[in-house]
Design a protein around this motif. Structure first.
Motif, PDB file in Angstrom:
ATOM      1  N   GLY A 181       0.804  -1.219   0.000  1.00  0.00           N
ATOM      2  CA  GLY A 181       0.000   0.000   0.000  1.00  0.00           C
ATOM      3  C   GLY A 181       0.833   1.262   0.000  1.00  0.00           C
ATOM      4  N   ILE A 182       0.212   2.327  -0.465  1.00  0.00           N
ATOM      5  CA  ILE A 182       0.854   3.626  -0.547  1.00  0.00           C
ATOM      6  C   ILE A 182       1.113   4.216   0.836  1.00  0.00           C
ATOM      7  CG2 ILE A 182      -1.070   5.285  -0.584  1.00  0.00           C
ATOM      8  CD1 ILE A 182       1.546   4.888  -3.370  1.00  0.00           C
ATOM      9  N   SER A 183       0.467   3.658   1.864  1.00  0.00           N
ATOM     10  CA  SER A 183       0.657   4.148   3.234  1.00  0.00           C
ATOM     11  C   SER A 183       2.078   3.922   3.729  1.00  0.00           C
ATOM     12  CB  SER A 183      -0.325   3.468   4.181  1.00  0.00           C
ATOM     13  OG  SER A 183      -1.653   3.774   3.831  1.00  0.00           O
ATOM     14  N   TYR A 184       2.865   3.141   3.001  1.00  0.00           N
ATOM     15  CA  TYR A 184       4.264   2.890   3.371  1.00  0.00           C
ATOM     16  C   TYR A 184       5.013   4.186   3.665  1.00  0.00           C
ATOM     17  CZ  TYR A 184       9.211   1.760   2.725  1.00  0.00           C
ATOM     18  OH  TYR A 184      10.563   1.650   2.893  1.00  0.00           O
ATOM     19  N   TYR A 185       4.730   5.238   2.916  1.00  0.00           N
ATOM     20  CA  TYR A 185       5.529   6.465   3.042  1.00  0.00           C
ATOM     21  C   TYR A 185       5.227   7.251   4.309  1.00  0.00           C
ATOM     22  CZ  TYR A 185       6.575   5.398  -1.784  1.00  0.00           C
ATOM     23  OH  TYR A 185       6.982   4.756  -2.925  1.00  0.00           O
ATOM     24  N   GLY A 186       3.989   7.204   4.799  1.00  0.00           N
ATOM     25  CA  GLY A 186       3.628   8.033   5.931  1.00  0.00           C
ATOM     26  C   GLY A 186       3.479   9.487   5.517  1.00  0.00           C
ATOM     27  N   ASP A 187       3.053  10.317   6.436  1.00  0.00           N
ATOM     28  CA  ASP A 187       2.773  11.727   6.153  1.00  0.00           C
ATOM     29  C   ASP A 187       4.058  12.481   5.796  1.00  0.00           C
ATOM     30  OD1 ASP A 187       1.847  14.307   6.042  1.00  0.00           O
ATOM     31  OD2 ASP A 187       1.208  14.405   8.132  1.00  0.00           O
ATOM     32  N   HIS A 188       4.091  13.041   4.557  1.00  0.00           N
ATOM     33  CA  HIS A 188       5.242  13.824   4.105  1.00  0.00           C
ATOM     34  C   HIS A 188       4.856  15.242   3.695  1.00  0.00           C
ATOM     35  CE1 HIS A 188       7.579  10.098   4.055  1.00  0.00           C
ATOM     36  NE2 HIS A 188       8.636  10.780   3.696  1.00  0.00           N
ATOM     37  N   GLY A 189       3.672  15.700   4.100  1.00  0.00           N
ATOM     38  CA  GLY A 189       3.268  17.049   3.746  1.00  0.00           C
ATOM     39  C   GLY A 189       3.180  17.232   2.242  1.00  0.00           C
ATOM     40  N   ASP A 190       3.762  18.329   1.725  1.00  0.00           N
ATOM     41  CA  ASP A 190       3.693  18.588   0.287  1.00  0.00           C
ATOM     42  C   ASP A 190       4.939  18.130  -0.462  1.00  0.00           C
ATOM     43  OD1 ASP A 190       5.530  20.448   1.114  1.00  0.00           O
ATOM     44  OD2 ASP A 190       4.471  22.194   0.304  1.00  0.00           O
ATOM     45  N   GLU A 191       5.771  17.312   0.196  1.00  0.00           N
ATOM     46  CA  GLU A 191       6.988  16.800  -0.443  1.00  0.00           C
ATOM     47  C   GLU A 191       6.629  15.767  -1.508  1.00  0.00           C
ATOM     48  OE1 GLU A 191      10.761  13.900   0.752  1.00  0.00           O
ATOM     49  OE2 GLU A 191       9.636  14.933   2.333  1.00  0.00           O
ATOM     50  N   PRO A 192       7.098  15.940  -2.753  1.00  0.00           N
ATOM     51  CA  PRO A 192       6.854  14.934  -3.787  1.00  0.00           C
ATOM     52  C   PRO A 192       7.527  13.612  -3.423  1.00  0.00           C
ATOM     53  CG  PRO A 192       7.549  17.018  -4.767  1.00  0.00           C
ATOM     54  CD  PRO A 192       7.804  17.131  -3.290  1.00  0.00           C
ATOM     55  N   LEU A 193       6.822  12.507  -3.628  1.00  0.00           N
ATOM     56  CA  LEU A 193       7.322  11.188  -3.240  1.00  0.00           C
ATOM     57  C   LEU A 193       7.413  10.273  -4.449  1.00  0.00           C
ATOM     58  CD1 LEU A 193       5.050  10.679  -0.089  1.00  0.00           C
ATOM     59  CD2 LEU A 193       7.424  11.456  -0.101  1.00  0.00           C
ATOM     60  N   THR A 194       8.543   9.599  -4.587  1.00  0.00           N
ATOM     61  CA  THR A 194       8.704   8.553  -5.586  1.00  0.00           C
ATOM     62  C   THR A 194       9.086   7.264  -4.855  1.00  0.00           C
ATOM     63  OG1 THR A 194      11.060   8.923  -5.958  1.00  0.00           O
ATOM     64  CG2 THR A 194       9.523  10.267  -7.258  1.00  0.00           C
ATOM     65  N   GLU A 195       9.330   6.215  -5.612  1.00  0.00           N
ATOM     66  CA  GLU A 195       9.655   4.918  -5.011  1.00  0.00           C
ATOM     67  C   GLU A 195      10.929   4.949  -4.183  1.00  0.00           C
ATOM     68  OE1 GLU A 195       6.929   4.030  -8.447  1.00  0.00           O
ATOM     69  OE2 GLU A 195       8.586   5.427  -8.070  1.00  0.00           O
ATOM     70  N   SER A 196      11.788   5.940  -4.385  1.00  0.00           N
ATOM     71  CA  SER A 196      13.031   6.032  -3.620  1.00  0.00           C
ATOM     72  C   SER A 196      12.862   6.792  -2.312  1.00  0.00           C
ATOM     73  CB  SER A 196      14.122   6.713  -4.464  1.00  0.00           C
ATOM     74  OG  SER A 196      13.752   8.043  -4.782  1.00  0.00           O
ATOM     75  N   SER A 197      11.685   7.359  -2.070  1.00  0.00           N
ATOM     76  CA  SER A 197      11.443   8.106  -0.832  1.00  0.00           C
ATOM     77  C   SER A 197      11.343   7.159   0.356  1.00  0.00           C
ATOM     78  CB  SER A 197      10.157   8.926  -0.953  1.00  0.00           C
ATOM     79  OG  SER A 197      10.226   9.834  -2.031  1.00  0.00           O
ATOM     80  N   GLY A 198      11.689   7.661   1.534  1.00  0.00           N
ATOM     81  CA  GLY A 198      11.687   6.836   2.737  1.00  0.00           C
ATOM     82  C   GLY A 198      10.332   6.750   3.409  1.00  0.00           C
ATOM     83  N   SER A 199      10.239   5.849   4.374  1.00  0.00           N
ATOM     84  CA  SER A 199       9.027   5.657   5.166  1.00  0.00           C
ATOM     85  C   SER A 199       9.145   6.463   6.449  1.00  0.00           C
ATOM     86  CB  SER A 199       8.841   4.173   5.493  1.00  0.00           C
ATOM     87  OG  SER A 199       7.672   3.957   6.239  1.00  0.00           O
ATOM     88  N   ARG A 200       8.037   7.094   6.853  1.00  0.00           N
ATOM     89  CA  ARG A 200       8.073   8.008   7.995  1.00  0.00           C
ATOM     90  C   ARG A 200       6.859   7.763   8.891  1.00  0.00           C
ATOM     91  NH1 ARG A 200       8.112  14.237   6.419  1.00  0.00           N
ATOM     92  NH2 ARG A 200      10.234  13.651   5.721  1.00  0.00           N
ATOM     93  N   GLY A 201       7.074   7.860  10.195  1.00  0.00           N
ATOM     94  CA  GLY A 201       5.958   7.822  11.126  1.00  0.00           C
ATOM     95  C   GLY A 201       5.641   6.429  11.639  1.00  0.00           C
ATOM     96  N   ASP A 202       4.615   6.358  12.502  1.00  0.00           N
ATOM     97  CA  ASP A 202       4.265   5.117  13.184  1.00  0.00           C
ATOM     98  C   ASP A 202       2.773   4.817  13.079  1.00  0.00           C
ATOM     99  OD1 ASP A 202       5.212   2.914  14.734  1.00  0.00           O
ATOM    100  OD2 ASP A 202       4.263   3.790  16.507  1.00  0.00           O
ATOM    101  N   ALA A 203       2.112   5.341  12.038  1.00  0.00           N
ATOM    102  CA  ALA A 203       0.694   5.066  11.846  1.00  0.00           C
ATOM    103  C   ALA A 203       0.485   3.571  11.576  1.00  0.00           C
ATOM    104  CB  ALA A 203       0.146   5.889  10.689  1.00  0.00           C
ATOM    105  N   LEU A 204      -0.707   3.069  11.870  1.00  0.00           N
ATOM    106  CA  LEU A 204      -0.981   1.638  11.753  1.00  0.00           C
ATOM    107  C   LEU A 204      -0.663   1.105  10.362  1.00  0.00           C
ATOM    108  CD1 LEU A 204      -2.140  -1.081  12.671  1.00  0.00           C
ATOM    109  CD2 LEU A 204      -4.417  -0.220  12.043  1.00  0.00           C
TER     110      LEU A 204
END
Length: 296
Positions: free
Chosen positions: A111-134
């Motif tokens: 799922g796309i939830s892998y990234y976590g909340d990144h605000g308005d930062e553009p995300l691609t497959e190389s972006s990291g995962s952030r946060g502790d949401a379920l």
């Protein structure tokens, strides 16, 4: 090609199998019940049972199995089942792929939830995962469970799927009715980016990955231009010819949605960089097109 699909009876799986079959591929569906035809093979992921001969003889294995995401967000049991079902099915198939003499490609649902909340930062497959949401924690463990396949040399694609917008399935099925009643509105201030994809682009994107062996690693399945929640709200209201002036306060969302609140309030400005680089041409590139297709 010989393709094995787990989760073939679900909404996405049904449409994927139809398209793969239409394109002339031989599809074997993994089922929990007694097989009803030669196109089915019985498995029990929670008992660790799958026909490894069926997996080993495939060219591609696709895993879409897992408990529904919709459930009681205040229930710890639901959260455990969500995690357990995805990790268990993914790991069993990854190990079966890894044990094959010539490991097939493995397309592992995620799922796309892998990234976590990144605000308005553009995300691609190389972006990291952030946060502790379920769901962020679930997708991390879900992805890790697929790693035995890659370690054995199989081509592994992790399908980071955004919500698929279609009137016959959640979330659009429920949102369409809510907006038609004039009860639709933005969530919080509506500034959060809201990734999504049409059903035909999800099926088309996954089919592209099945048929092209030069793509591996994480793959974002989302439309190229991600709208904000406010943009989505205006677009859906226009599509159903109803006003949508209301707004649900962030505090109310946190209380009502529980563990799923980060999915409603978090911001994911995601791009399908891997699919675009692989030559896939999206048919629905923005929210207006995604909704027009999903509501048709």
């Amino acid at each position: 090609m010989r393709i094995v699909v787990a989760g073939a009876s679900g909404f996405l799986g049904t449409h994927l199998v139809e398209e793969l079959t239409r394109r002339g591929h031989h599809v074997t569906r993994l089922v929990r019940r007694r097989p009803g035809s030669a196109a089915e093979s019985q498995w029990d992921p929670y008992a660790g049972r799958v026909d490894r001969g069926v997996v080993g003889s495939a060219d591609v294995v696709v895993n879409l199995a897992g408990a529904p995401t919709l459930g009681n967000p205040h229930s710890s049991r639901w959260a455990r089942e969500l995690m357990h079902s995805r990790v268990t099915t993914t790991r069993l198939l990854a190990e079966a792929v890894a044990g094959a003499e010539q490991p097939p490609a493995y397309l592992a649902g995620n799922g796309i939830s892998y990234y976590g909340d990144h605000g308005d930062e553009p995300l691609t497959e190389s972006s990291g995962s952030r946060g502790d949401a379920l769901l962020t924690r679930v997708t991390r463990a879900w992805q890790e469970a697929a790693e035995p396949a890659a370690a054995a040399g199989a081509r592994l694609c992790v399908l980071r799927t955004a919500p698929v917008m279609d009137r016959r399935s959640a979330p659009l099925e429920q949102l369409r009715l809510l907006f038609r009643l004039g009860l639709g509105g933005r969530l919080g201030d509506g500034a959060q980016y809201m990734a999504m994809i049409s059903l035909r682009d999800w099926v088309g994107g996954v089919t592209h990955l099945v048929e092209h062996d030069d793509v591996a690693g994480p793959v974002n399945l989302c439309c190229p231009r991600t709208p904000t929640n406010a943009e989505f709200t205006r677009a859906l209201a226009r599509a159903v010819h109803r006003p949508a002036f209301a707004a649900v306060p962030r505090t109310a969302l946190r209380l009502g949605a529980g563990a799923m609140a980060p999915e409603l309030l978090g911001s994911l400005r995601v791009r399908p960089a891997a699919l675009e680089a692989a030559g896939y041409s999206f048919r629905d590139r923005d929210v207006e097109s995604v909704l027009a297709t999903g509501l048709a």
